[in-house]
Structures are given as C-alpha cells and as structure tokens.
Scaffold this motif. Sequence first.
Motif, PDB file in Angstrom:
ATOM      1  N   CYS A  83      37.024 -62.682  38.678  1.00  0.00           N
ATOM      2  CA  CYS A  83      36.233 -63.728  39.375  1.00  0.00           C
ATOM      3  C   CYS A  83      34.260 -64.286  38.690  1.00  0.00           C
ATOM      4  O   CYS A  83      33.836 -64.315  39.321  1.00  0.00           O
ATOM      5  N   ALA A  84      34.239 -63.613  37.663  1.00  0.00           N
ATOM      6  CA  ALA A  84      33.142 -63.570  36.793  1.00  0.00           C
ATOM      7  C   ALA A  84      33.385 -64.561  36.041  1.00  0.00           C
ATOM      8  O   ALA A  84      32.389 -65.217  35.848  1.00  0.00           O
ATOM      9  N   SER A 164      23.839 -60.247  45.390  1.00  0.00           N
ATOM     10  CA  SER A 164      24.729 -61.236  44.563  1.00  0.00           C
ATOM     11  C   SER A 164      26.669 -60.880  45.433  1.00  0.00           C
ATOM     12  O   SER A 164      25.579 -60.243  47.501  1.00  0.00           O
ATOM     13  N   CYS A 165      27.016 -61.024  45.135  1.00  0.00           N
ATOM     14  CA  CYS A 165      28.757 -61.165  45.994  1.00  0.00           C
ATOM     15  C   CYS A 165      28.486 -60.208  47.207  1.00  0.00           C
ATOM     16  O   CYS A 165      28.506 -58.943  46.730  1.00  0.00           O
ATOM     17  N   CYS A 168      31.329 -56.682  46.163  1.00  0.00           N
ATOM     18  CA  CYS A 168      31.473 -57.521  44.469  1.00  0.00           C
ATOM     19  C   CYS A 168      32.242 -56.255  44.557  1.00  0.00           C
ATOM     20  O   CYS A 168      31.725 -54.778  44.986  1.00  0.00           O
ATOM     21  N   PRO A 169      33.478 -55.895  43.898  1.00  0.00           N
ATOM     22  CA  PRO A 169      34.135 -54.892  43.616  1.00  0.00           C
ATOM     23  C   PRO A 169      32.884 -53.699  42.536  1.00  0.00           C
ATOM     24  O   PRO A 169      33.759 -52.810  42.706  1.00  0.00           O
ATOM     25  N   LYS A 170      32.351 -53.993  41.669  1.00  0.00           N
ATOM     26  CA  LYS A 170      31.448 -53.297  41.106  1.00  0.00           C
ATOM     27  C   LYS A 170      30.870 -52.206  41.835  1.00  0.00           C
ATOM     28  O   LYS A 170      30.745 -51.439  41.278  1.00  0.00           O
TER      29      LYS A 170
HETATM   30  S1  SF4 Z   1      28.793 -60.230  41.317  1.00  0.00           S
HETATM   31 FE1  SF4 Z   1      30.750 -59.186  41.966  1.00  0.00          FE
HETATM   32  S2  SF4 Z   1      32.359 -60.704  42.897  1.00  0.00           S
HETATM   33 FE2  SF4 Z   1      30.373 -61.902  42.622  1.00  0.00          FE
HETATM   34  S3  SF4 Z   1      31.454 -62.270  40.653  1.00  0.00           S
HETATM   35 FE3  SF4 Z   1      30.375 -60.986  40.029  1.00  0.00          FE
HETATM   36  S4  SF4 Z   1      32.088 -59.437  39.863  1.00  0.00           S
HETATM   37 FE4  SF4 Z   1      32.500 -61.253  41.056  1.00  0.00          FE
END
Ligand code: SF4
Length: 212
Positions: A83-84, A164-165, A168-170
């Motif tokens: 995704c990044a 952000s998203c 986001c899995p982070k």
């Molecule tokens: S915010 Fe998270 S899910 Fe969105 S692009 Fe960046 S790493 Fe991927």
Amino acid sequence: MKHIVSFSGGKDSTAMLHRLLSQGIPVSHVLYFETELDFPQMKAHLDLVSKNTGMPIIRVRYYRYFEEMLALWGWPKTSGGWCAARKHSTCLKYIRGIKGDKIEYIGFSADEVKRTQTKWMLDRKWPVKFPLIDLGMGEADSLAYCRSLGYHWDGLYDVQNRVSCFCCPKGGKAKREVIRSNFPDLWEEWQRLDEVANQRIERTAKSAAAHA
Ligand code: SF4
C-alpha cells in the motif's frame, strides 16, 4: 522552478504548506494521494485548505483499486508494504513528469528526522526540503499551529494522532479500538475489508493443502 508540496492532509503537511506560503515560497503544486481509505472528514479538510490558501489540490490515484490488491496480497505488513509502495510510485511518477527544475517539500516533523534517510527518499533525482525539520517544528507544534489557523478535521485529532488511512495496519490493535469505539460505519467497513483480505489466506491454505 516548480515548488511541489507533497500533501497528506494531516497536521504536518497542512502546517508545512501554510509555513511555506507565509515565507513567500511560490508553491506551484500541492499533491495529494487518494488512498481510497481516507477518513470521510478529509474531504472537507482539503476543501478548507484550498479555500484558505487559494491553492488547488491535485489528487492522484494508483491505477489498481486497493480492494483488488487486498484480495491478492492480504493486509500489508505493519512495517510498510504494497500500500505504501503504490503511493510512493504514483507520487514519484507524477513529480517525475513535471517538466523543468523542481524542488519537493515533504512535511516530516522534527520528531521524524530518521524518515529523511529511507531508500525511497534517497532515490529521488530532484532536491527535497523538509521545512518543518528546518523550523524545529514537532508534531505537537504543527497541530497547535493548524488549530490556531482554524483547522479541526471534525475532531479526528481528538481521538488519535494520525489521520491517514482509517484502517492502516501500522496502527495495530490500538487503531482498531479507536475506530471501533468512535466510527461505527468505518469499523463495519474495516471488518468487510478483513473478509476480503482473508480470501488470500484461504487461497494460500488451499494451495498448500493441494501441494502437501
Ligand atoms: S497510511 Fe497505512 S494503509 Fe495507508 S498507505 Fe500508508 S501504510 Fe498503507
């Protein structure tokens, strides 16, 4: 000379754009990557930024839908992943296509100096500046500055420190809990996306069983 702002719509890039304009930098492009998973509140924020700065925001997207890739690859790893990569490649391609001399501005905060040394940062063939680091502005400074300018993101920063998203899995379990507790519609959507991602796990398990 083209002055290109990489703009995520968060507190840091919003603060950076205003600082650059107040320094008299003739910003030529404000570039925003649509992830397809942005918080719905972001649309109003982008409109407000455009109204306050007089700058149109250029929205770019990857050529394949997030959901298609999610079904193919599953959730990206928390350390980054496809995704990044799709965001980076799309933005770099767009900037590469801007003719003439250029400078890119990225809103890493003074708390994020390490991020200036990643491979995809060093791969750029044009000069890059980090105005917030030069100004010594940390994340809290940027948020306070944005709030002083009237930005509010409809409360997103009241419950989390990144916008952000939404899935986001982070963000790990903590992010899931924030979404579950505060944004029921987005939580429902996140669970649906989990099912899409699970298709890959099921396919991998079937393929392993067939080859066992
Ligand atoms: S915010 Fe998270 S899910 Fe969105 S692009 Fe960046 S790493 Fe991927």
